[in-house]
Design an enzyme around this catalytic site. Structure first.
Site, PDB file in Angstrom:
ATOM      1  N   SER A   1     -10.053  -1.355   6.645  1.00 40.98           N
ATOM      2  CA  SER A   1      -9.171  -1.075   5.539  1.00 40.98           C
ATOM      3  C   SER A   1      -8.295  -2.130   4.621  1.00 40.98           C
ATOM      4  CB  SER A   1      -7.942   0.114   5.452  1.00 40.98           C
ATOM      5  OG  SER A   1      -9.415   1.943   4.535  1.00 40.98           O
TER       6      SER A   1
ATOM      7  N   LYS B   1       1.551  -1.251  -0.424  1.00 42.82           N
ATOM      8  CA  LYS B   1      -0.224   0.118   0.004  1.00 42.82           C
ATOM      9  C   LYS B   1       0.954   1.370   0.906  1.00 42.82           C
ATOM     10  CE  LYS B   1      -3.980   1.717   2.460  1.00 42.82           C
ATOM     11  NZ  LYS B   1      -4.988   0.843   3.460  1.00 42.82           N
TER      12      LYS B   1
ATOM     13  N   SER C   1      -9.633   0.666   2.737  1.00 42.85           N
ATOM     14  CA  SER C   1      -9.191   2.457   1.505  1.00 42.85           C
ATOM     15  C   SER C   1      -7.825   1.314   0.256  1.00 42.85           C
ATOM     16  CB  SER C   1      -8.837   2.939   2.654  1.00 42.85           C
ATOM     17  OG  SER C   1      -7.377   3.021   3.738  1.00 42.85           O
TER      18      SER C   1
END
Ligand code: GLN
Length: 475
Positions: free
Chosen positions: A178, A79, A154
């Site tokens: 997330s 990420k 997310s």
């Protein structure tokens, strides 16, 4: 369910045994990226050159009979809120565009030491604020299983990268869901470890008392291996627990015989009927495997969302104060210092980030602090008490990960509140600091995957993984 792509465990063993090479495995993944990335937008950056160099090094080490790590040659994606030395780390925000961190996050170092091959930095909702990856400054990520739908968020880019076969595993961060929610929406395993079990050093802070890093994988065994590599004490993180990572790969075959599985009696409204049907099937499967189902209640559950949207923005408003046009990324030049701060932040942050900063600043302001932030902390205590009472009666609790399957792009962008409701089942874990993971368990509406969430008390990872492995066997 047969998985369309090779697992971490298989790739690692095939490379170690010489059945295939790290370069060959990498090229297969890069070919899939070439084929579909323009449609999916999972990555902010694909690090092709570094990846090729690492893969060649792994192959050279194997040829020279040097010792190799547990993930030698396994392609992984990170990420883009995890610091990578000398490689852009943007948090999918314009305000950090071009910023190259001077150090690696601890989890990145641990993956490297294990021989993993980083293929790129994945897209996210700006600063990890969102549930659909539509809040990225660099455009949304699409769900590889149906590109008209969101991958969740997310960490949507990390989920999509694994679901599309661009990487065998990836890392995400989970502040309110997330990792688990995108895992559920993309048909993957996703783990939110106990707070403090995995280092936060070098992860760009959103809400420091809630943030944790964890893996996305196709299988429970892969997730266990990834956890063993990234977890365990880190002296560089002051909130890191002072203990080694418990073994997870060794407990997967132990089954659930005699275990007590909690079922919520006070389920919130709003779940799709197909999701509830999968929950029923999960209880039946665990019962058939020798577990007992017990009813438990979490009376404070309905207050958790409200508490989270005070605590998380409050911490974010403080954490994001550092983006002032001086120390990181972009700067909008004006005549004087104060207007430069304002102009930089106005141009650099997107709408959702600004909304959170305003919410958080308000909740912390003199005169409102006790009524909002203080109250939210009390709810945090109540949910921890509820969990403690529930875990006297059961070993784990099962809930849906998400009330719905993946929804169409644009479906919830105009109404933040409906977007926030995506996290109704995932947020309580973060508030309590406990462990939880999402396991794919069949499909629901539109033939999209449904994830079952296994909740466990703090440091209950071994029990949680045993249940997850049983659910995987049953599905
Ligand atoms: N969707 C939640 C939010 O927008 C959770 C985000 C996260 O876990 N990073 O805050």
């Amino acid at each position: 369910m047969t998985k369309p792509f090779a697992t971490v465990v298989d790739i690692a063993s095939d490379i170690a045994s010489g059945k295939t090479s790290a370069v060959e495995v990498l090229e297969q993944h890069l070919a899939r990226i070439t084929e579909r990335e323009s449609e999916i937008n999972a990555f902010n950056l694909v690090t092709i050159e570094q990846a090729r160099a690492t893969a060649q090094q792994v192959d050279a080490d194997i040829k020279a009979s040097k010792p190799i790590g547990a993930l030698a040659g396994v392609p992984v994606a990170l990420k883009d809120n995890m610091c990578t030395r000398g490689i852009e780390t943007t948090c999918s925000s314009k305000i950090l565009e071009g910023w190259k961190p001077p150090y690696d996050a601890t989890v990145v170092t641990r993956l490297q030491q294990a021989g993993a091959v980083m293929v790129g930095k994945t897209n996210l909702d700006e600063f990890a604020m969102g549930s659909s990856t539509e809040n990225s400054a660099f455009g949304p990520t699409k769900n590889p299983l149906d590109t008209s739908r969101v991958p969740g968020g997310s960490s949507g880019g990390s989920a999509a990268a694994v679901a599309a076969g661009f990487a065998a595993a990836s890392l995400g961060s989970d502040t309110g869901g997330s990792i688990r929610q995108p895992a559920s929406l993309c048909g993957l395993v996703g783990v939110k470890p106990t707070y403090g079990l995995v280092s936060r050093q070098g992860i760009v802070a959103f809400a420091s008392s809630l943030d944790q890093v964890g893996p996305f994988t196709h299988t429970v065994a892969d997730a266990a291996l990834m956890m063993e590599v990234i977890g365990g004490h880190d002296p560089l993180d002051s909130t890191s627990l002072p203990q080694p990572m418990p073994s997870l790969t060794s407990v997967l075959g132990q089954g659930v015989k005699g275990m007590r599985i909690g079922r919520l009696t006070d389920m919130p409204d709003g779940c799709e009927p197909e999701v509830l049907a999968r929950m029923d099937a999960a209880y039946v499967a665990l019962q058939a495997a020798g577990a007992t189902i017990v009813d438990v209640s979490l009376p404070s559950l309905s207050y958790c969302l409200t508490a989270y949207y005070l605590v998380a923005p409050a911490e974010a408003s403080s954490n994001l104060a550092r983006y002032d046009g001086v120390r990181y990324g972009m700067r909008v030049e004006t005549g004087d210092l104060h207007s430069m701060y304002g102009a930089t932040r106005a141009a650099g942050f997107g709408a959702e980030v600004k909304r959170r900063i305003m919410l958080g600043t308000y909740a912390l302001s003199a005169g409102y602090f006790d009524a909002y932030y203080g109250k939210a902390l009390k709810v945090r205590r109540l949910i921890a008490n509820d969990f403690a009472a529930a875990y006297e009666k059961c070993d784990v609790i099962l809930t849906p990960t998400s009330p719905t399957v993946a929804f169409p792009l644009g479906d919830k962008t105009s109404d933040p509140l409906t977007m926030y409701l995506c996290d109704i089942f995932t947020i309580p874990t973060n508030l309590a600091g406990h462990a939880a993971m999402s396991v794919p368990f069949g499909t629901g509406a539109h033939n999209m995957p449904v994830g079952v969430q296994v909740l466990a008390p703090a440091l209950g990872e071994q029990t949680m993984f045993r249940v997850a492995a049983e659910l995987e066997r049953a599905s």
